[in-house]
Design a protein around this motif. Structure first.
Motif, PDB file in Angstrom:
ATOM      1  N   GLU A 101      88.158 105.961 -20.262  1.00 26.92           N
ATOM      2  CA  GLU A 101      88.508 105.313 -18.755  1.00 26.92           C
ATOM      3  C   GLU A 101      88.511 106.465 -17.995  1.00 26.92           C
ATOM      4  O   GLU A 101      87.832 106.453 -16.768  1.00 26.92           O
ATOM      5  N   ARG A 102      89.247 107.454 -18.478  1.00 26.79           N
ATOM      6  CA  ARG A 102      89.180 108.842 -17.678  1.00 26.79           C
ATOM      7  C   ARG A 102      87.920 109.599 -17.268  1.00 26.79           C
ATOM      8  O   ARG A 102      87.817 110.159 -16.594  1.00 26.79           O
ATOM      9  N   VAL A 103      86.859 109.261 -18.435  1.00 24.00           N
ATOM     10  CA  VAL A 103      85.640 109.880 -18.276  1.00 24.00           C
ATOM     11  C   VAL A 103      85.024 109.294 -17.177  1.00 24.00           C
ATOM     12  O   VAL A 103      84.114 109.733 -16.352  1.00 24.00           O
ATOM     13  N   LEU A 104      85.364 107.747 -17.037  1.00 22.58           N
ATOM     14  CA  LEU A 104      84.784 107.111 -15.972  1.00 22.58           C
ATOM     15  C   LEU A 104      85.160 107.582 -14.560  1.00 22.58           C
ATOM     16  O   LEU A 104      84.346 107.518 -13.631  1.00 22.58           O
ATOM     17  N   VAL A 105      86.329 107.765 -14.677  1.00 20.44           N
ATOM     18  CA  VAL A 105      86.948 108.077 -13.531  1.00 20.44           C
ATOM     19  C   VAL A 105      86.458 109.182 -12.913  1.00 20.44           C
ATOM     20  O   VAL A 105      86.346 109.657 -11.578  1.00 20.44           O
ATOM     21  N   SER A 106      86.071 110.311 -13.756  1.00 22.82           N
ATOM     22  CA  SER A 106      85.508 111.643 -13.379  1.00 22.82           C
ATOM     23  C   SER A 106      84.100 111.291 -12.733  1.00 22.82           C
ATOM     24  O   SER A 106      83.570 112.345 -12.202  1.00 22.82           O
ATOM     25  N   LEU A 107      83.414 110.315 -13.040  1.00 28.62           N
ATOM     26  CA  LEU A 107      82.142 110.232 -12.351  1.00 28.62           C
ATOM     27  C   LEU A 107      82.096 109.836 -10.863  1.00 28.62           C
ATOM     28  O   LEU A 107      81.162 110.244 -10.355  1.00 28.62           O
ATOM     29  N   GLY A 108      83.326 109.202 -10.572  1.00 29.47           N
ATOM     30  CA  GLY A 108      83.322 109.027  -9.154  1.00 29.47           C
ATOM     31  C   GLY A 108      82.803 107.679  -8.584  1.00 29.47           C
ATOM     32  O   GLY A 108      82.499 107.133  -9.178  1.00 29.47           O
ATOM     33  N   HIS A 109      83.262 107.405  -7.182  1.00 32.83           N
ATOM     34  CA  HIS A 109      82.942 106.096  -6.625  1.00 32.83           C
ATOM     35  C   HIS A 109      81.452 105.743  -6.934  1.00 32.83           C
ATOM     36  O   HIS A 109      81.101 104.633  -7.173  1.00 32.83           O
ATOM     37  N   ASP A 110      80.572 106.516  -6.436  1.00 36.10           N
ATOM     38  CA  ASP A 110      79.120 106.229  -6.216  1.00 36.10           C
ATOM     39  C   ASP A 110      78.535 106.167  -7.497  1.00 36.10           C
ATOM     40  O   ASP A 110      77.592 104.850  -7.656  1.00 36.10           O
ATOM     41  N   ASP A 111      78.783 106.583  -8.575  1.00 33.43           N
ATOM     42  CA  ASP A 111      78.278 106.582  -9.813  1.00 33.43           C
ATOM     43  C   ASP A 111      78.832 105.354 -10.564  1.00 33.43           C
ATOM     44  O   ASP A 111      77.950 104.316 -11.137  1.00 33.43           O
ATOM     45  N   LEU A 112      80.072 105.002 -10.354  1.00 31.52           N
ATOM     46  CA  LEU A 112      80.644 103.695 -10.873  1.00 31.52           C
ATOM     47  C   LEU A 112      79.904 102.647 -10.036  1.00 31.52           C
ATOM     48  O   LEU A 112      79.640 101.429 -10.740  1.00 31.52           O
ATOM     49  N   ALA A 113      79.872 102.522  -8.796  1.00 25.49           N
ATOM     50  CA  ALA A 113      79.240 101.578  -8.022  1.00 25.49           C
ATOM     51  C   ALA A 113      77.811 101.319  -8.441  1.00 25.49           C
ATOM     52  O   ALA A 113      77.331 100.160  -8.503  1.00 25.49           O
TER      53      ALA A 113
END
Length: 304
Positions: free
Chosen positions: A252-264
């Motif tokens: 989950e911390r790795v996903l957070v590091s992707l940032g808003h745009d990539d998660l969107a």
């Protein structure tokens, strides 16, 4: 402590020192943890042998560290295997992977050709996390690409500790790991040249580690064979296990590091995310709702 098998622990390591204090040695059996790694990664026989030798070497080197410290070994050559990556800690946890698991070159005598799989041109990089600000990293050219000899060369050349390493993995025709283990012997100052010469002669005359393991030799049996007639004291015996440090929280911390745009993008284009740990192949799935929660928590934190 991450992912591990639930079977009874049969892999373990024994550490000794000669009575005169001039030689320390470790020996281990790693059959189960190597088998677990090879099953997870779907390795072909030669890739299994390479991964098993490297993981056994990692377990031996990890046992030289203090509690809380870790070591990573990275073999990178010009062969089809591409790389072998192993991580081990002082508590006996080991994990590893290869760049290309579907590799199986054979020698003319039909034996597994690990050196050809790794390639004869490349680097061995050893990284130690000793709890300091920056990890210690040492790099040497691959010596023979047979892994045991490369580790001995690294320890002797880079760390200035004269060392001998023996590693063995026996892969059954069906791909199962029937035996895996090895030893590490190091000369400590002041050097006892006579004792070193005796041990080197014995290592040169002994059967292969793989053969000894197939005969049922335990870590104690390997050490008794190597140090026959040489007084020594046993310092410790510790369990070894295939354990990965990955977890859902870390991913989950790795996903957070992707940032808003990539998660969107992941939410809109794929409706979620699936992340696979490179070292143990464990899969972690995150639904659209879970990704939205992560984004909301990120935005809430930024607003504070």
């Amino acid at each position: 402590m991450g992912n591990s098998t639930e079977s009874v622990i049969t892999d373990y390591l024994v550490r000794i020192i000669t009575r005169d204090g001039s030689i320390r040695a470790l020996a281990c059996v790693t059959t189960d943890l190597v088998g677990e790694a090879c099953r997870r990664h779907g390795t072909w026989p030669t890739a299994s042998a390479a991964l098993g030798r490297a993981m056994t070497g990692g377990a031996l080197m990890g046992a030289l560290l203090k509690t809380g410290q870790r070591v990573a070994l990275r073999f990178e050559g010009n062969g089809p295997l591409k790389k072998v990556l192993v991580e081990a800690d002082a508590n006996g946890a080991v994990r590893g992977c290869v760049g290309n698991p579907e590799v199986n070159p054979l020698r003319e005598d039909g034996k597994l050709d690990v050196a050809a799989a790794i390639g004869h041109a490349g680097l061995l990089t050893v990284t130690k996390d000793l709890g300091l600000k920056e990890p210690y990293t040492g790099t040497v050219l691959l010596y023979t690409s047979e892994i045991a000899e490369d580790l001995a060369y690294y320890l002797t050349d880079s760390e200035q500790v004269p060392s001998a390493v023996g590693l063995g993995v026996y892969v059954e025709p069906d791909g199962a790991i029937a035996a895996a283990g090895g030893f590490l012997i190091q000369s400590l100052p002041p050097c006892n040249d006579e004792l070193v010469d005796r041990l080197m002669a014995r290592i040169g005359a002994m059967p292969s580690v793989t053969e000894l393991l197939r005969q049922g030799k335990t870590p104690e049996g390997l050490l008794d064979h190597l140090f026959e007639g040489i007084p020594f004291d046993t310092l410790e015996k510790r369990a070894l296990a295939y354990v990965c440090s990955c977890s859902r929280e870390r991913i989950e911390r790795v996903l957070v590091s992707l940032g808003h745009d990539d998660l969107a993008s992941l939410m809109n284009e794929q409706g979620g995310a699936e992340v696979t740990c490179e070292l143990c192949r464990e899969r972690y799935s995150f639904s659209r709702e879970e990704l939205q929660r992560i984004v909301d928590e990120m935005m809430s934190g930024e607003a504070c």
